[in-house]
Scaffold this active site. Structure first.
Site, PDB file in Angstrom:
ATOM      1  N   ASP A 153       0.820  -1.102   0.022  1.00 58.58           N
ATOM      2  CA  ASP A 153       0.238   0.036   0.000  1.00 58.58           C
ATOM      3  C   ASP A 153       0.871   1.087   0.051  1.00 58.58           C
ATOM      4  O   ASP A 153       0.558   2.498   0.562  1.00 58.58           O
ATOM      5  CB  ASP A 153      -0.951  -0.033   1.374  1.00 58.58           C
ATOM      6  CG  ASP A 153      -1.777  -1.286   1.301  1.00 58.58           C
ATOM      7  OD1 ASP A 153      -2.319  -1.642   0.094  1.00 58.58           O
ATOM      8  OD2 ASP A 153      -1.930  -1.548   2.393  1.00 58.58           O
ATOM      9  N   GLU A 154       2.052   1.315  -0.712  1.00 58.89           N
ATOM     10  CA  GLU A 154       2.969   2.609  -0.752  1.00 58.89           C
ATOM     11  C   GLU A 154       2.670   3.513  -1.734  1.00 58.89           C
ATOM     12  O   GLU A 154       2.972   4.421  -1.655  1.00 58.89           O
ATOM     13  CB  GLU A 154       4.260   1.894  -0.844  1.00 58.89           C
ATOM     14  CG  GLU A 154       4.940   1.060   0.195  1.00 58.89           C
ATOM     15  CD  GLU A 154       4.738  -0.444  -0.232  1.00 58.89           C
ATOM     16  OE1 GLU A 154       4.087  -0.614  -1.019  1.00 58.89           O
ATOM     17  OE2 GLU A 154       5.654  -1.312   0.533  1.00 58.89           O
ATOM     18  N   LYS A 198       2.308   2.313  -5.100  1.00 59.14           N
ATOM     19  CA  LYS A 198       2.901   1.724  -6.243  1.00 59.14           C
ATOM     20  C   LYS A 198       2.086   1.860  -7.435  1.00 59.14           C
ATOM     21  O   LYS A 198       2.617   1.994  -8.643  1.00 59.14           O
ATOM     22  CB  LYS A 198       3.249   0.056  -6.134  1.00 59.14           C
ATOM     23  CG  LYS A 198       4.546  -0.002  -5.000  1.00 59.14           C
ATOM     24  CD  LYS A 198       4.483  -1.511  -4.781  1.00 59.14           C
ATOM     25  CE  LYS A 198       3.024  -2.219  -4.348  1.00 59.14           C
ATOM     26  NZ  LYS A 198       2.760  -1.985  -3.060  1.00 59.14           N
ATOM     27  N   LYS A 208       0.041   4.336  -8.368  1.00 55.11           N
ATOM     28  CA  LYS A 208       0.105   5.723  -9.088  1.00 55.11           C
ATOM     29  C   LYS A 208       1.521   5.764  -9.631  1.00 55.11           C
ATOM     30  O   LYS A 208       1.637   6.300 -10.704  1.00 55.11           O
ATOM     31  CB  LYS A 208      -0.077   6.815  -7.756  1.00 55.11           C
ATOM     32  CG  LYS A 208       0.458   8.086  -8.340  1.00 55.11           C
ATOM     33  CD  LYS A 208       0.141   9.094  -7.264  1.00 55.11           C
ATOM     34  CE  LYS A 208       0.583  10.442  -7.675  1.00 55.11           C
ATOM     35  NZ  LYS A 208       0.411  11.527  -7.053  1.00 55.11           N
ATOM     36  N   ALA A 268      -3.725  -7.490  -4.416  1.00 52.38           N
ATOM     37  CA  ALA A 268      -3.170  -6.134  -4.567  1.00 52.38           C
ATOM     38  C   ALA A 268      -4.409  -5.480  -4.942  1.00 52.38           C
ATOM     39  O   ALA A 268      -5.545  -5.613  -5.527  1.00 52.38           O
ATOM     40  CB  ALA A 268      -2.081  -6.138  -5.805  1.00 52.38           C
ATOM     41  N   GLY A 269      -4.305  -4.155  -4.564  1.00 52.71           N
ATOM     42  CA  GLY A 269      -5.080  -3.145  -5.163  1.00 52.71           C
ATOM     43  C   GLY A 269      -4.411  -1.822  -5.331  1.00 52.71           C
ATOM     44  O   GLY A 269      -4.156  -1.143  -4.245  1.00 52.71           O
ATOM     45  N   HIS A 270      -4.386  -1.519  -6.449  1.00 51.02           N
ATOM     46  CA  HIS A 270      -3.321  -0.510  -7.081  1.00 51.02           C
ATOM     47  C   HIS A 270      -4.362   0.646  -7.672  1.00 51.02           C
ATOM     48  O   HIS A 270      -5.094   0.579  -8.552  1.00 51.02           O
ATOM     49  CB  HIS A 270      -2.346  -1.105  -8.239  1.00 51.02           C
ATOM     50  CG  HIS A 270      -1.347  -2.033  -7.788  1.00 51.02           C
ATOM     51  ND1 HIS A 270      -0.558  -2.394  -8.419  1.00 51.02           N
ATOM     52  CD2 HIS A 270      -1.282  -2.333  -6.354  1.00 51.02           C
ATOM     53  CE1 HIS A 270       0.408  -3.084  -7.733  1.00 51.02           C
ATOM     54  NE2 HIS A 270      -0.038  -2.982  -6.349  1.00 51.02           N
ATOM     55  N   GLN A 321       2.278  -5.780  -3.370  1.00 50.09           N
ATOM     56  CA  GLN A 321       2.368  -5.793  -1.974  1.00 50.09           C
ATOM     57  C   GLN A 321       3.881  -5.395  -1.569  1.00 50.09           C
ATOM     58  O   GLN A 321       3.986  -4.348  -2.204  1.00 50.09           O
ATOM     59  CB  GLN A 321       2.509  -7.555  -1.156  1.00 50.09           C
ATOM     60  CG  GLN A 321       1.302  -8.193  -1.411  1.00 50.09           C
ATOM     61  CD  GLN A 321       0.749  -8.584  -2.740  1.00 50.09           C
ATOM     62  OE1 GLN A 321       1.588  -9.422  -3.538  1.00 50.09           O
ATOM     63  NE2 GLN A 321      -0.355  -8.400  -3.106  1.00 50.09           N
ATOM     64  N   GLY A 353     -11.084  -3.131   2.169  1.00 50.07           N
ATOM     65  CA  GLY A 353     -11.689  -1.940   2.954  1.00 50.07           C
ATOM     66  C   GLY A 353     -11.167  -1.865   4.403  1.00 50.07           C
ATOM     67  O   GLY A 353     -11.654  -0.915   5.315  1.00 50.07           O
ATOM     68  N   VAL A 370       2.535  14.095  -3.628  1.00 50.22           N
ATOM     69  CA  VAL A 370       1.881  14.981  -2.923  1.00 50.22           C
ATOM     70  C   VAL A 370       0.433  14.840  -2.904  1.00 50.22           C
ATOM     71  O   VAL A 370      -0.311  15.911  -2.491  1.00 50.22           O
ATOM     72  CB  VAL A 370       2.636  16.573  -2.838  1.00 50.22           C
ATOM     73  CG1 VAL A 370       3.675  16.512  -2.318  1.00 50.22           C
ATOM     74  CG2 VAL A 370       2.381  16.937  -4.234  1.00 50.22           C
TER      75      VAL A 370
HETATM   76  P1  IMP Z   1      -2.603 -12.756   1.247  1.00 46.20           P
HETATM   77  O1  IMP Z   1      -1.551 -12.011   0.461  1.00 46.20           O
HETATM   78  O2  IMP Z   1      -4.383 -12.407   1.217  1.00 46.20           O
HETATM   79  O3  IMP Z   1      -2.475 -13.984   1.682  1.00 46.20           O
HETATM   80  O4  IMP Z   1      -2.467 -12.060   2.966  1.00 46.20           O
HETATM   81  C1  IMP Z   1      -1.178 -12.258   3.645  1.00 46.20           C
HETATM   82  C2  IMP Z   1      -0.766 -10.994   4.230  1.00 46.20           C
HETATM   83  O5  IMP Z   1      -0.500  -9.828   3.457  1.00 46.20           O
HETATM   84  C3  IMP Z   1      -1.938 -10.172   5.086  1.00 46.20           C
HETATM   85  O6  IMP Z   1      -1.415  -9.538   6.250  1.00 46.20           O
HETATM   86  C4  IMP Z   1      -2.466  -8.908   4.185  1.00 46.20           C
HETATM   87  O7  IMP Z   1      -3.201  -8.090   4.726  1.00 46.20           O
HETATM   88  C5  IMP Z   1      -1.185  -8.913   3.410  1.00 46.20           C
HETATM   89  N1  IMP Z   1      -1.257  -8.290   1.948  1.00 46.20           N
HETATM   90  C6  IMP Z   1      -1.606  -8.793   0.717  1.00 46.20           C
HETATM   91  N2  IMP Z   1      -1.687  -8.200  -0.165  1.00 46.20           N
HETATM   92  C7  IMP Z   1      -1.672  -6.941   0.124  1.00 46.20           C
HETATM   93  C8  IMP Z   1      -1.568  -5.834  -0.399  1.00 46.20           C
HETATM   94  O8  IMP Z   1      -1.839  -5.541  -1.715  1.00 46.20           O
HETATM   95  N3  IMP Z   1      -1.304  -4.638   0.412  1.00 46.20           N
HETATM   96  C9  IMP Z   1      -1.022  -4.730   1.724  1.00 46.20           C
HETATM   97  N4  IMP Z   1      -1.260  -5.945   2.527  1.00 46.20           N
HETATM   98  C10 IMP Z   1      -1.443  -6.939   1.591  1.00 46.20           C
END
Ligand code: IMP
Length: 448
Positions: free
Chosen positions: A13-14, A16, A18, A39-41, A224, A302, A414
């Protein structure tokens, strides 16, 4: 060449998505090489927000080819939901724009079910996964029983593969109290998706190698973050893939010498979603400030993210194990309104300063942060587009981070919008497109 690998330097969630979107404007290809729809970009263009889970974040640039390499675990149901949603919002995803590796692993509905049942069974020790089936799908990859994209495209091959999956998974599902799938119905629904996916399917590794050999610009988009790497992260509170830069090579099928530059993305502070230790976590009102101003809620699930100050020992570790050449510092605007900000400069365990980063969760849980306090600022930052326009204290914070990490800060974000970014250095290396028609390999010194 050139090739850039972009990785998250923290717990995901850094920002990436954007940064990938911005750099993709000058890329020929953007390649996802690991992870799945955990992932959620997030990308914001003209006030409109898009969240991409499976499709590379280069898709909003008309001339960039996006590729899903074989290191990815792919949920075909989610993929087509995303393709349909993009088309409905004016971005058709043709098979010229999106290429999918024949070797990528398919996330089956039973992987989601196993993920959920395992998390329920863990109770208080749950990992806090995204419940997308990513872990169980990678288990099958490494257990050599997974269904691949290539299997999906061939009805006979798919049927044979599902026999193997059934033999492996029925006892496990029964032990976990899960439902045994109707295998024929599953084969039917996968075969329908197989028909749909076939035009997108390609030899992604070979295409990327060709593009690099021809001097094309390839951006490898990590998902991630470093501290979620299955081997080098805060194990067992990690995801199931390698999230570090080396995975761009193994997940795509290119050699390490093909990579010109590794760029890390780090927030100006730290967040984490899910379980596991987080040395700089804030449990009081400043954590709420960061969460509310920074809109720190998971783009995939969420869930509210845990928030804390910048963790320099963790970032130094990320710089070292990824070979990061430059950092994009994101969400600096979130600090506006704070009188002072803190930074964790080192860890202590039992009163002794720690030199090696203790990445395993049980070890990391024992560290005590050593703090430095820096002056904050009150001015909003969203409209600044050049380093000299930033308030002096914001500039000092950037310089402090660069010095502490011994790595250049190449850009600062920013705000969420595409244009809310400042470049401090050129990010793409100069093009090495061959000048003549003859490609002559560079002699490699023997001592390398
Ligand atoms: P999984 O990847 O769904 O197996 O989750 C394993 C761990 O990685 C959990 O703590 C998730 O919250 C975290 N995680 C997986 N994907 C992301 C991501 O894209 N952003 C932040 N945390 C993630």
């Amino acid at each position: 060449m050139p090739a850039i690998v972009l990785v998250g330097a923290q717990w995901g969630d850094e920002g990436k998505g954007k940064i990938t979107d911005v750099l993709a404007a000058e890329a020929d290809q953007v390649v996802r090489f690991q992870g799945g729809n955990n992932a959620g970009h997030t990308i914001v263009v003209n006030g409109e927000q898009r969240i991409l889970h499976m499709i590379p974040s280069g898709i909003l640039h008309g001339n960039t080819v996006c590729a899903i390499a074989s290191g990815v675990v792919l949920d075909p149901f989610v993929l087509f939901e995303e393709i349909d949603a993009l088309a409905a919002s004016g971005t058709p995803v043709s098979c010229e724009r999106l290429r999918i590796s024949r070797g990528a692993t398919i996330i089956l509905p039973l992987h989601r079910e196993i993920d959920r049942l395992r998390e329920e069974a863990r109770g208080d020790t749950r990992l806090g996964t995204t419940l997308r089936g990513v872990g169980p799908a990678y288990e099958d990859t490494h257990g050599r029983v997974s269904v691949t994209v290539a299997d999906l495209c061939d009805r006979d091959r798919l049927a044979a593969r599902l026999v193997v999956v059934a033999r492996e998974k029925e006892p496990l599902l029964a032990a976990l109290g899960g439902e045994i799938p109707d295998w024929d119905a599953l084969a039917d629904s996968l075969a329908v998706l197989g028909e749909r996916i076939r035009p997108y399917v390609d030899q992604v590794g070979a295409r990327v190698r060709q593009a690099l050999a021809a001097g094309g610009r390839v951006l490898f988009e990590g998902a991630q973050g470093t501290m979620l790497d299955v081997k080098h992260g805060s194990y067992p509170y990690v995801t199931s893939s390698h999230t570090t830069a080396g995975a761009a090579c193994t997940g795509t099928g290119i050699g390490p010498t093909a990579i010109d530059r590794v760029v890390g993305v780090a927030k100006a502070y730290t967040t984490r979603v899910g379980g596991g230790p987080m040395p700089t976590e804030l449990v009081e009102s400043t954590g709420d400030h960061l969460r509310e101003v920074g809109r720190e809620y998971g783009a995939t699930t969420g869930r509210p993210r845990r928030c804390g100050w910048l963790d320099l020992p963790a970032l130094r570790y990320a710089v070292a194990i990824n070979g990061i050449d430059g950092i994009f510092l994101t969400k600096l605007d979130v600090f506006s309104g704070l009188d002072s900000v803190r930074v964790c400069t080192a860890y202590r365990v039992d009163g002794e300063e720690v030199t090696d980063f203790p990445h395993l969760a049980d070890d990391l849980a024992r560290v005590e942060p050593v703090w430095a306090e820096l002056p904050g600022w009150h001015e909003p930052l969203g409209d600044e587009r050049a380093f000299h326009e930033l308030p002096a204290r914001a500039r000092d914070y950037i310089r402090y981070v660069a010095r502490a990490l011994e790595v250049a800060v190449v850009g600062v974000s920013v705000g969420p919008a595409r244009e809310q970014i400042l470049f401090l250095e050129d990010v793409w290396p100069p093009s090495r497109r061959p000048q003549s028609g003859i490609l002559r390999p560079m002699p490699r010194p023997l001592h390398r």
